[in-house]
Motif scaffolding. Structure first.
Motif, PDB file in Angstrom:
ATOM      1  N   TYR A  64       0.833  -1.203   0.000  1.00  0.00           N
ATOM      2  CA  TYR A  64       0.000   0.000   0.000  1.00  0.00           C
ATOM      3  C   TYR A  64       0.870   1.256   0.000  1.00  0.00           C
ATOM      4  CZ  TYR A  64      -3.818  -3.145   1.449  1.00  0.00           C
ATOM      5  OH  TYR A  64      -4.747  -4.159   1.530  1.00  0.00           O
ATOM      6  N   ARG A  67       2.418   2.112  -3.362  1.00  0.00           N
ATOM      7  CA  ARG A  67       1.468   2.788  -4.247  1.00  0.00           C
ATOM      8  C   ARG A  67       1.342   4.262  -3.871  1.00  0.00           C
ATOM      9  NH1 ARG A  67      -3.156  -1.863  -3.609  1.00  0.00           N
ATOM     10  NH2 ARG A  67      -1.954  -3.586  -4.525  1.00  0.00           N
ATOM     11  N   PRO A  72       4.530   1.190  -7.352  1.00  0.00           N
ATOM     12  CA  PRO A  72       3.871   0.015  -6.780  1.00  0.00           C
ATOM     13  C   PRO A  72       4.738  -1.251  -6.794  1.00  0.00           C
ATOM     14  CG  PRO A  72       2.438   1.142  -8.340  1.00  0.00           C
ATOM     15  CD  PRO A  72       3.802   1.728  -8.513  1.00  0.00           C
TER      16      PRO A  72
END
Length: 270
Positions: A64, A67, A72
């Motif tokens: 997470y 990102r 990512p």
């Protein structure tokens, strides 16, 4: 090889399949939030981490965060997922012979029996459950090294908690010429033995495995998850704002000065 930088760690952006195909030799560590917090203050752990051949994402939270930072990470590859995938991938490869080091007395041996039964051959050739504080006892470490050599193992999987397992691998890997692959696998030996239950997959996929572990072992883990690790999110925000600086950025040139056996964090039970 593509990588993603989170704080002061480069994380290899690999899929599980890519890692298994590439992993014919080398050292594998699996960074998570707790590791990244330790890596802000422990210079010996930081230098050892930089020396690894592979650093793969152990945490959905790190995915997470990657990102959020705009780079990512493709897949979570925790030690407890990598290890069973590794022995299944090599189940018919006679050159892969594993030594398990870690867990409490009898647990590693139970893991050995279960793994070998699943694979259908003696892929785990030997195990040892070291005493508490073994990393400070050179005589015990020498005995462990001799056990590994005599076993004929080509893979050493160490599960004694971070940073002890990474420090042990770094300090002694050159004394084990027949071992080609070194895996730091944390609590995986307990999982493989059936001694400790992993969180349900949906909890892990939601990034809540830390909460599951906290409720299972509050006395041992409350400080890690509730006091130490929240610092990580503040540091990530600083990175997003381009004002994070690596507190150990000048440490990499001092590798030879470090006593790997006795850093402050390594003396604490994980």
């Amino acid at each position: 090889m593509d990588s993603v930088k989170i704080l002061n760690v480069q994380i290899d952006n690999l899929s599980m399949q890519e890692l298994l195909e590439r992993l014919t030799s080398g050292v594998v560590y699996t960074p998570n939030v707790d590791h990244l917090v330790k890596l802000q203050r422990d210079s010996s752990f930081f230098k050892v981490y930089n020396d690894a051949d592979y650093r793969v994402c152990d945490s959905k939270i790190l995915m997470y965060v990657s990102r959020f930072l705009g780079s990512p990470i493709r897949e979570k590859i925790s030690g407890s997922d990598l290890f069973p995938a590794f022995y299944e991938y090599h189940k018919d490869n006679p050159d892969i012979r594993i030594f398990l080091l870690g867990a409490k007395e009898g647990v590693a041996a139970a893991a050995q029996q279960r793994i070998n039964a699943k694979v259908g051959r003696e892929i785990v050739v030997a195990t040892h459950s070291p005493s508490f504080g073994f990393e400070k006892d050179e005589a015990e470490c020498d005995r462990i090294l001799e056990m590994i050599r005599e076993s004929g193992a080509t893979v050493l999987a160490v599960g004694v908690g971070a940073p002890k397992q990474e420090l042990f691998i770094h300090k002694y890997k050159d004394q084990l010429p027949n071992v080609k692959i070194f895996l730091a696998i944390g609590a995986t030996i307990d999982f493989e033995a059936g001694n400790v239950k992993r969180s349900p997959k949906w909890i892990s996929e939601a990034g809540l495995e830390w909460l599951y572990r906290l409720t299972a072992e509050p006395k041992r883990l409350w400080r890690r998850y509730l006091v130490e690790d929240p610092l990580f999110f503040w540091l990530v925000l600083l990175q997003k704002l381009n004002v994070y600086t690596n507190p150990l950025r000048n440490s990499s040139s001092d590798l030879d000065r470090i006593d790997y056996g006795t850093p402050r964090e390594a003396l604490a039970a994980e």
